[in-house]
Design a protein around this motif. Structure first.
Motif, PDB file in Angstrom:
ATOM      1  N   UNK A   1     -25.728  -8.571  -7.886  1.00 48.18           N
ATOM      2  CA  UNK A   1     -25.622  -9.743  -6.983  1.00 48.18           C
ATOM      3  C   UNK A   1     -26.022  -9.819  -5.678  1.00 48.18           C
ATOM      4  N   UNK A   2     -25.642  -8.878  -5.046  1.00 46.84           N
ATOM      5  CA  UNK A   2     -25.999  -8.841  -3.478  1.00 46.84           C
ATOM      6  C   UNK A   2     -27.301  -8.553  -3.375  1.00 46.84           C
ATOM      7  N   UNK A   3     -28.086  -7.869  -4.250  1.00 49.60           N
ATOM      8  CA  UNK A   3     -29.490  -7.724  -4.402  1.00 49.60           C
ATOM      9  C   UNK A   3     -30.144  -9.193  -4.365  1.00 49.60           C
ATOM     10  N   UNK A   4     -29.324  -9.801  -5.147  1.00 49.90           N
ATOM     11  CA  UNK A   4     -30.029 -11.471  -5.254  1.00 49.90           C
ATOM     12  C   UNK A   4     -29.810 -12.390  -4.488  1.00 49.90           C
ATOM     13  N   UNK A   5     -29.110 -11.904  -3.206  1.00 45.22           N
ATOM     14  CA  UNK A   5     -28.467 -12.610  -2.238  1.00 45.22           C
ATOM     15  C   UNK A   5     -27.273 -13.764  -2.738  1.00 45.22           C
ATOM     16  N   UNK A   6     -26.683 -13.259  -3.844  1.00 46.07           N
ATOM     17  CA  UNK A   6     -25.727 -14.258  -4.079  1.00 46.07           C
ATOM     18  C   UNK A   6     -24.246 -13.589  -3.808  1.00 46.07           C
ATOM     19  N   UNK A   7     -23.055 -14.477  -3.701  1.00 41.85           N
ATOM     20  CA  UNK A   7     -22.037 -14.095  -3.567  1.00 41.85           C
ATOM     21  C   UNK A   7     -21.255 -13.708  -4.668  1.00 41.85           C
ATOM     22  N   UNK A   8     -20.265 -12.763  -4.673  1.00 38.47           N
ATOM     23  CA  UNK A   8     -19.338 -12.471  -5.642  1.00 38.47           C
ATOM     24  C   UNK A   8     -17.976 -12.680  -5.053  1.00 38.47           C
ATOM     25  N   UNK A   9     -16.928 -13.124  -6.034  1.00 35.37           N
ATOM     26  CA  UNK A   9     -15.653 -13.400  -5.862  1.00 35.37           C
ATOM     27  C   UNK A   9     -14.920 -12.569  -6.901  1.00 35.37           C
ATOM     28  N   UNK A  10     -14.016 -11.987  -6.405  1.00 38.89           N
ATOM     29  CA  UNK A  10     -13.091 -11.408  -7.686  1.00 38.89           C
ATOM     30  C   UNK A  10     -11.829 -11.941  -7.512  1.00 38.89           C
ATOM     31  N   UNK A  11     -11.234 -12.195  -8.698  1.00 42.20           N
ATOM     32  CA  UNK A  11      -9.973 -12.812  -8.633  1.00 42.20           C
ATOM     33  C   UNK A  11      -8.954 -12.025  -9.626  1.00 42.20           C
ATOM     34  N   UNK A  12      -7.772 -11.970  -9.325  1.00 39.00           N
ATOM     35  CA  UNK A  12      -6.528 -11.205 -10.036  1.00 39.00           C
ATOM     36  C   UNK A  12      -5.476 -12.296  -9.786  1.00 39.00           C
ATOM     37  N   UNK A  13      -4.697 -12.769 -10.818  1.00 40.87           N
ATOM     38  CA  UNK A  13      -3.441 -13.540 -10.912  1.00 40.87           C
ATOM     39  C   UNK A  13      -2.203 -12.795 -11.058  1.00 40.87           C
ATOM     40  N   UNK A  14      -2.455 -11.213 -10.927  1.00 41.06           N
ATOM     41  CA  UNK A  14      -1.024 -10.482 -11.429  1.00 41.06           C
ATOM     42  C   UNK A  14      -0.515 -10.413 -10.095  1.00 41.06           C
ATOM     43  N   UNK A  15       0.810  -9.602 -10.330  1.00 41.37           N
ATOM     44  CA  UNK A  15       1.917  -9.860  -9.179  1.00 41.37           C
ATOM     45  C   UNK A  15       1.466  -8.668  -8.133  1.00 41.37           C
ATOM     46  N   UNK A  16       0.618  -7.755  -8.170  1.00 43.40           N
ATOM     47  CA  UNK A  16       0.259  -7.013  -7.215  1.00 43.40           C
ATOM     48  C   UNK A  16      -1.114  -6.787  -7.219  1.00 43.40           C
TER      49      UNK A  16
ATOM     50  N   UNK B   1      -5.403  -9.761 -17.111  1.00 44.82           N
ATOM     51  CA  UNK B   1      -4.181 -10.028 -16.699  1.00 44.82           C
ATOM     52  C   UNK B   1      -3.235 -10.492 -17.860  1.00 44.82           C
ATOM     53  N   UNK B   2      -2.090 -10.202 -17.606  1.00 46.85           N
ATOM     54  CA  UNK B   2      -0.971 -10.782 -18.896  1.00 46.85           C
ATOM     55  C   UNK B   2      -0.825 -12.286 -18.540  1.00 46.85           C
ATOM     56  N   UNK B   3      -1.169 -12.687 -17.464  1.00 46.66           N
ATOM     57  CA  UNK B   3      -0.918 -14.185 -17.192  1.00 46.66           C
ATOM     58  C   UNK B   3      -2.398 -15.038 -17.450  1.00 46.66           C
ATOM     59  N   UNK B   4      -2.314 -16.150 -18.205  1.00 45.01           N
ATOM     60  CA  UNK B   4      -3.443 -16.905 -18.502  1.00 45.01           C
ATOM     61  C   UNK B   4      -3.825 -17.679 -16.976  1.00 45.01           C
ATOM     62  N   UNK B   5      -5.253 -17.585 -17.034  1.00 40.70           N
ATOM     63  CA  UNK B   5      -5.600 -18.431 -15.819  1.00 40.70           C
ATOM     64  C   UNK B   5      -5.638 -19.981 -16.374  1.00 40.70           C
ATOM     65  N   UNK B   6      -5.729 -20.820 -15.485  1.00 43.17           N
ATOM     66  CA  UNK B   6      -5.972 -22.389 -15.873  1.00 43.17           C
ATOM     67  C   UNK B   6      -7.384 -22.535 -15.891  1.00 43.17           C
ATOM     68  N   UNK B   7      -7.993 -23.532 -16.859  1.00 47.58           N
ATOM     69  CA  UNK B   7      -9.118 -24.034 -16.620  1.00 47.58           C
ATOM     70  C   UNK B   7      -9.463 -24.804 -15.377  1.00 47.58           C
TER      71      UNK B   7
ATOM     72  N   UNK C   1      -8.193 -13.193  -3.926  1.00 47.67           N
ATOM     73  CA  UNK C   1      -8.089 -14.546  -4.477  1.00 47.67           C
ATOM     74  C   UNK C   1      -7.227 -14.444  -5.816  1.00 47.67           C
ATOM     75  N   UNK C   2      -6.611 -15.520  -6.101  1.00 44.54           N
ATOM     76  CA  UNK C   2      -5.684 -15.416  -7.423  1.00 44.54           C
ATOM     77  C   UNK C   2      -5.849 -16.544  -8.286  1.00 44.54           C
ATOM     78  N   UNK C   3      -6.865 -17.634  -8.080  1.00 47.11           N
ATOM     79  CA  UNK C   3      -7.116 -18.583  -9.234  1.00 47.11           C
ATOM     80  C   UNK C   3      -8.519 -18.828  -9.117  1.00 47.11           C
ATOM     81  N   UNK C   4      -9.021 -19.411 -10.336  1.00 47.59           N
ATOM     82  CA  UNK C   4     -10.523 -19.802 -10.609  1.00 47.59           C
ATOM     83  C   UNK C   4     -10.843 -20.969  -9.631  1.00 47.59           C
TER      84      UNK C   4
END
Length: 124
Positions: free
Chosen positions: A15-30, A56-62, A35-38
């Protein structure tokens, strides 16, 4: 966990080769990421960016998607079994709503009871 990190790094490299951003999210406790939400990742992202959603063991809301995004869950390219300690699937509960402006978006690697509403063209 090593596979997730490897997949994340590979996607980030391409993605960085294409000049696009990448965002990683995780909603777990640690959370190892900021970022923690879509919705939070969607709001920060620009059209053409990628959002990696960690298992994650926790669902992400749509959410409502209003720009072209690639949204990749932790189940992409992995077997679909659930390990309670190290889950390997990403679950969305609720509705993913692709609005006008989200043309060309991709949603992959998710499980759960997802309602998908598409008001844009060319969604995969």
């Amino acid at each position: 966990m090593k596979r997730i990190l490897y997949l994340t790094l590979v996607v980030m490299f391409f993605c960085t080769q294409l000049q696009a951003g990448v965002y990683v999210i995780f909603n777990g406790s640690q959370s190892p990421v900021d970022l923690s939400s879509l919705q939070e990742a969607h709001d920060l992202a620009s059209a053409g960016d990628t959002i990696m959603v960690m298992p994650s063991t926790i669902d992400y809301p749509g959410i409502q998607v209003s720009k072209e995004l690639t949204i990749i869950g932790g189940g992409f390219g992995r077997p679909s079994y659930i390990d309670p300690v190290f889950p390997n699937i990403t679950t969305i509960s609720g509705t993913m709503h692709f609005l006008d402006g989200a043309e060309g978006s991709t949603l992959m690697g998710f499980a759960g009871f997802i309602t998908i509403i598409i008001e844009a063209e060319n969604i995969s």
